[in-house]
Design a protein around this motif. Sequence first.
Motif, mmCIF file in Angstrom:
data_model
loop_
_atom_site.group_PDB
_atom_site.id
_atom_site.type_symbol
_atom_site.label_atom_id
_atom_site.label_comp_id
_atom_site.label_asym_id
_atom_site.label_seq_id
_atom_site.Cartn_x
_atom_site.Cartn_y
_atom_site.Cartn_z
ATOM 1 N N SER B 217 0.961 -1.322 -0.039
ATOM 2 C CA SER B 217 0.015 -0.206 -0.043
ATOM 3 C C SER B 217 0.874 1.155 -0.057
ATOM 4 O O SER B 217 0.680 2.217 -0.589
ATOM 5 N N HIS B 218 1.952 1.197 0.811
ATOM 6 C CA HIS B 218 2.831 2.464 0.602
ATOM 7 C C HIS B 218 3.442 2.617 -0.686
ATOM 8 O O HIS B 218 3.749 3.736 -0.945
ATOM 9 N N VAL B 223 4.528 6.111 -4.520
ATOM 10 C CA VAL B 223 4.918 6.375 -5.857
ATOM 11 C C VAL B 223 4.164 6.965 -6.865
ATOM 12 O O VAL B 223 4.594 7.871 -7.558
ATOM 13 N N THR B 224 2.646 6.879 -6.739
ATOM 14 C CA THR B 224 1.969 7.793 -7.593
ATOM 15 C C THR B 224 2.117 9.022 -7.094
ATOM 16 O O THR B 224 1.943 10.037 -7.985
ATOM 17 N N GLY B 225 1.939 9.220 -5.658
ATOM 18 C CA GLY B 225 2.198 10.531 -5.100
ATOM 19 C C GLY B 225 3.210 11.258 -5.793
ATOM 20 O O GLY B 225 3.331 12.591 -5.922
ATOM 21 N N ARG B 272 -0.665 13.766 -17.391
ATOM 22 C CA ARG B 272 -1.286 12.682 -17.756
ATOM 23 C C ARG B 272 -2.638 12.155 -16.985
ATOM 24 O O ARG B 272 -3.352 11.285 -17.460
ATOM 25 N N TYR B 273 -2.422 12.725 -16.005
ATOM 26 C CA TYR B 273 -3.726 12.036 -14.821
ATOM 27 C C TYR B 273 -4.479 13.229 -14.512
ATOM 28 O O TYR B 273 -4.768 13.401 -13.256
ATOM 29 N N VAL B 274 -4.812 14.276 -15.376
ATOM 30 C CA VAL B 274 -5.960 15.105 -15.059
ATOM 31 C C VAL B 274 -7.147 14.503 -14.561
ATOM 32 O O VAL B 274 -7.756 14.839 -13.818
ATOM 33 N N SER B 279 -3.671 3.825 -11.188
ATOM 34 C CA SER B 279 -4.069 2.733 -10.385
ATOM 35 C C SER B 279 -3.042 2.319 -9.407
ATOM 36 O O SER B 279 -3.465 1.627 -8.209
ATOM 37 N N GLY B 280 -1.780 2.554 -9.629
ATOM 38 C CA GLY B 280 -0.936 1.896 -8.606
ATOM 39 C C GLY B 280 0.675 2.231 -9.063
ATOM 40 O O GLY B 280 0.788 2.778 -10.271
#
Lengths: 291, 291
Positions: B217-218, B223-225, B272-274, B279-280
């Motif tokens: 979960s971390h 990584v996405t954050g 890219r993620y507007v 997902s991970g």
Amino acid sequence: MKIGFIGYGEAAYNISFGLSKEGLKGIRATDAMMNDSVMGKQVHTRAEAAGVTLVSSNKEIAQWADLIFAAVPSSFTMDVCKDVESVLRPGQLYVDVSASTPSIKQAIWEQVKNTGVLFVDAAMLGSLPKDQHRVPITASGNGAEEFKKLMTPYGMKITLAGEKAGAASAIKLVRSIYMKGIAGLMIEMLQAADAYGVSEEVIASISKSMDGIPFTSHLDRLVTGSALHCTRRAAELKGSIAMLGEANLSSDMTKATKQRLQDLEEYEFAKRYVDKKPSGWKEIIETIRVK
Amino acid sequence: MKIGFIGYGEAAYNISFGLSKEGLKGIRATDAMMNDSVMGKQVHTRAEAAGVTLVSSNKEIAQWADLIFAAVPSSFTMDVCKDVESVLRPGQLYVDVSASTPSIKQAIWEQVKNTGVLFVDAAMLGSLPKDQHRVPITASGNGAEEFKKLMTPYGMKITLAGEKAGAASAIKLVRSIYMKGIAGLMIEMLQAADAYGVSEEVIASISKSMDGIPFTSHLDRLVTGSALHCTRRAAELKGSIAMLGEANLSSDMTKATKQRLQDLEEYEFAKRYVDKKPSGWKEIIETIRVK
């Protein structure tokens, strides 16, 4: 309560927007760029969205407000403080939310303490766009308790970090070393795992080492282990660095780790602990403390 | 079963010592330094302690043994392989426990595969002095299953990592990036916390973020954050780096983290993620995969 913002960027907008929704009306703000032909538009749009009245100067905010949020970038926060110092008054709250170093926060406190103002070193520990005024804040300084008492009813999440200006900022900046650092490590590790097709195995192995064990136990075990075996572990990382190089990947984090382990060699921990084991991380950090 | 060690250093001594205690008798070994006037003494003392018979050459071991442990430093392991290649035979187990990169292990496999030998890339994931022959080993290669089947009854802890020579070593070296890296981060973080007198608060805050949450979960969250907010987070680390400088402390890990975050800027993840969220971690790593 009269709340004023000096600086109306990301932090001020999000906090004031949230506070307005909590029913706190009549907030005022000023921003050095508010009349700028390019940047000014966003300041006005945001103030309008948050129901905040813009005024023309820092001094105007400081004279009017019971609680001043100094919400400018770190490099301007001392200038703001000097600009308004002459109008600060006893009992007034001066809350510096800039992401400054502890020494800058201390310097600001030194600058304003004779005015009788209650100073708060406030450090935000979360995401402003997500949490708005509910962003977790750690606060230190002689005004921290009063700040918490006044703003908790409006939904702000304030944790006290003592009387010392700078302590809250130290907590935030020290915390970032670890929390942002592990993100960097994750990326370096995952890129390598991906390149060699072993992501699943490596994640399973690390999970086995990490999950279900308190952070404080990891601290004790990894810090003492690294101190005792720094030479061997630094040497082992040569393999990881070579592998990253062969895969044409960055090894920034791993090279830094190798250096950090090598830096421990001069303390000869293996010799210090021939007959006993270190009790935990504290013994190691006390030994390498910068005098 | 006839077990032979080529190279009788730390790894061979600990493994053979543990296997002897399990009742495996008649182990033989050789070491390039065994007749050295200075270094030779330790080889003989250790062999005696472990009940191991020393012989004079690599070839002698390779001709005699059913299971050969190649246990020399990474830089010599290819030389050893070439030295004994001519006497290797079908069905014999050749287990390379050196801490070599995946490409070296692959090269060794290429070198020996026509002999019909069963090759094992074995990577040790724990402490030899502590665990001896029970040190967790991950093994890959066409001989990994046979190696596990033969040695598990003698207490060895072998996990399979597929048929590919190099996979086991990749797991070990990739794992080290993270596990040794967090030790480096802990030291950098604790030194700073100690210098500013905020150790307790920072450890409590990090514990709150880390404890009780699975590593996976971390990974996803951090990584996405970091990808989405790399620019801001890199900028925030300027404060941490400045603080470390003011306290006269090393900022090696934090500077490397800042660089790793900046390296993500070119991929413009925020754009890219507007409209959707990643997902991970996999989506991020796939995007930055080195082609």
